[in-house]
Design an enzyme around this catalytic site. Structure first.
Site, PDB file in Angstrom:
ATOM      1  N   GLU A 234       8.680  45.110  -1.834  1.00 27.22           N
ATOM      2  CA  GLU A 234       7.298  44.697  -2.012  1.00 27.22           C
ATOM      3  C   GLU A 234       7.277  43.222  -2.375  1.00 27.22           C
ATOM      4  O   GLU A 234       8.229  42.688  -2.952  1.00 27.22           O
ATOM      5  CB  GLU A 234       6.617  45.513  -3.118  1.00 27.22           C
ATOM      6  CG  GLU A 234       6.618  47.026  -2.879  1.00 27.22           C
ATOM      7  CD  GLU A 234       5.723  47.443  -1.729  1.00 27.22           C
ATOM      8  OE1 GLU A 234       4.929  46.613  -1.267  1.00 27.22           O
ATOM      9  OE2 GLU A 234       5.823  48.606  -1.285  1.00 27.22           O
ATOM     10  N   ASP A 259      -2.665  60.932  11.504  1.00 25.07           N
ATOM     11  CA  ASP A 259      -2.925  60.568  10.107  1.00 25.07           C
ATOM     12  C   ASP A 259      -3.173  59.065   9.987  1.00 25.07           C
ATOM     13  O   ASP A 259      -4.015  58.636   9.191  1.00 25.07           O
ATOM     14  CB  ASP A 259      -1.747  60.976   9.226  1.00 25.07           C
ATOM     15  CG  ASP A 259      -2.036  60.746   7.749  1.00 25.07           C
ATOM     16  OD1 ASP A 259      -2.993  61.348   7.232  1.00 25.07           O
ATOM     17  OD2 ASP A 259      -1.314  59.940   7.118  1.00 25.07           O
TER      18      ASP A 259
END
Length: 318
Positions: A234, A259
Site C-alpha cells: 500500500e 462482482d
C-alpha cells in the site's frame, strides 16, 4: 618543543578571526595529537555559546530603536565579531562544562567513562518504534486471522500460462460486464492485467486453490463470501508500505467479473467513473481519484497496458 609549539598554536586559535591558526589546529587533530582534544571541545562549546548569544541579540534587535545610531549595520557587524570572540574566551575559562563532557566521552581517559550507547537509553526512539511496529503487526495478524480461518498461508501464484491465455479467458466476461454497465471491456482487462501482472500474481489459498480475485477487491466487513489474507503493498503518499489485507475469493472468473461490475456500479464514490465508462482515460483517472488504489501512478499504469502493443495485438481496436 613539539608540545610547546602545539600549545602556542592552540592559544592563537582561540582568536576566532585568525583562520590560519585554526587551520593549524585542524592539522594537529588530523595528525592524532591528543593535546588538541581539549581545545577542540572548547571550540565546539564556543559555537554553542555563540548560538545562544546570537539568539539573545535577535530578541534585543526586535525591541531596539531603528533610529538609534547603535542599531546600524556597521555596529551590528563589529558587535557580532565581539560576540564570537567573547564566546571563545568564556569557554576557555571553564565555560558551561560542555567541553569537559566532550573530552571525557571522546578521550576515554577516566574510569568513569560511560559509552554513548548507554547514555539516555530511554531516548532510543528507534527501538521504541520497532517494538511498536511489531506490536501492530501482531495485532493485525490476530484480527485478520480471526475472520479468515484457513487462509493464513495464502499466497500469490500464476493462474494463466501466458498473456494470450489471460486475455482470451477474461475478454468474453469483460465484454459482458462492459455492455451491462456501459464500460470499456479493454479497460477492464487492462486493469486486471495491472492488478495481477497479466495473471501471474493471483491470490491462491494454502491448498493451491485460486481466489480468481483479478481486481484486488478487499473483503470488507459486509463481504459474506470466502476470503484470503496476504501481504500487499500500500502507498502512504509516495512511500510504499507492506501490509496484510483480506481479499475476496471467488469460484470462477465469471463470478469475479460479475462482482467487479456490481462493486463499481453500486459504490457512490465510483459514480464519476461509471459516467465516463466508455472513455478509458477518463474511467481509469476517475477510479484513481475516487481511491480505488493507493498507487499514485495507478491510472497511468492501466493506460500503459491499454495502449500497449501486446494488448492491441490480442484485442485489435474497434
Amino acid at each position: 618543543m613539539d608540545s610547546l609549539s602545539t600549545k602556542g598554536q592552540l592559544d592563537m586559535a582561540r582568536n576566532v578571526h585568525d583562520m590560519g591558526s585554526i587551520n593549524k589546529m585542524r592539522e594537529a587533530i588530523a595528525s592524532g595529537d591528543e593535546t588538541v582534544l581539549q581545545e577542540a571541545a572548547e571550540q565546539f562549546e564556543a559555537i554553542f555559546v555563540q548560538m545562544m548569544l546570537k539568539s539573545m541579540r535577535k530578541a534585543q534587535d526586535a525591541l531596539a530603536d531603528e533610529d538609534s545610531p547603535f542599531n546600524s549595520q556597521q555596529v551590528k557587524f563589529y558587535r557580532d565579531m565581539h560576540d564570537q570572540q567573547l564566546a571563545t574566551d568564556l569557554t576557555a575559562n571553564g565555560g558551561m562544562g560542555l567541553a569537559d563532557v566532550i573530552v571525557k566521552q571522546l578521550g576515554r581517559t577516566e574510569d568513569s567513562y560511560t559509552p554513548a550507547s548507554v547514555i539516555r537509553s530511554d531516548g532510543n526512539l528507534s527501538s521504541l518504534n520497532t517494538d511498536r511496529a511489531k506490536f501492530v503487526a501482531h495485532a493485525q495478524d490476530i484480527a485478520l486471522d480471526s475472520h479468515s480461518v484457513g487462509t493464513k498461508s495464502a499466497h500469490k501464484d500464476a493462474m494463466f500460462d501466458s498473456p494470450e491465455q489471460f486475455v482470451k479467458s477474461l475478454m468474453p466476461h469483460a465484454e459482458k460486464i462492459a455492455a451491462k454497465y456501459g464500460l470499456d471491456a479493454k479497460a477492464i482487462v487492462s486493469q486486471a492485467a495491472v492488478e495481477t501482472g497479466w495473471g501471474k500474481f493471483v491470490i491462491h489459498s494454502a491448498d493451491g486453490k485460486s481466489s480468481h480475485n483479478l481486481f484486488g477487491i478487499k473483503a470488507s466487513s459486509d463481504w459474506k463470501g470466502e476470503q484470503a489474507v496476504v501481504d500487499t503493498l500500500e502507498f502512504n503518499g509516495l512511500i510504499p508500505q507492506k501490509q496484510k489485507a483480506a481479499f475476496r475469493s471467488y469460484e470462477s472468473i465469471g463470478e469475479a467479473m460479475d462482482d467487479y461490475g456490481r462493486f463499481i456500479a453500486s459504490q457512490p464514490r465510483y459514480s464519476d467513473a461509471v459516467k465516463t465508462g466508455h472513455n478509458a482515460q477518463g474511467y481509469t483517472r476517475a477510479l484513481q481519484e475516487a481511491g480505488y488504489a493507493t498507487d499514485p501512478q495507478y491510472a497511468d499504469k492501466i493506460m500503459a497496458v491499454y495502449n500497449s502493443e501486446r494488448l492491441n495485438t490480442l484485442v485489435p481496436p474497434k
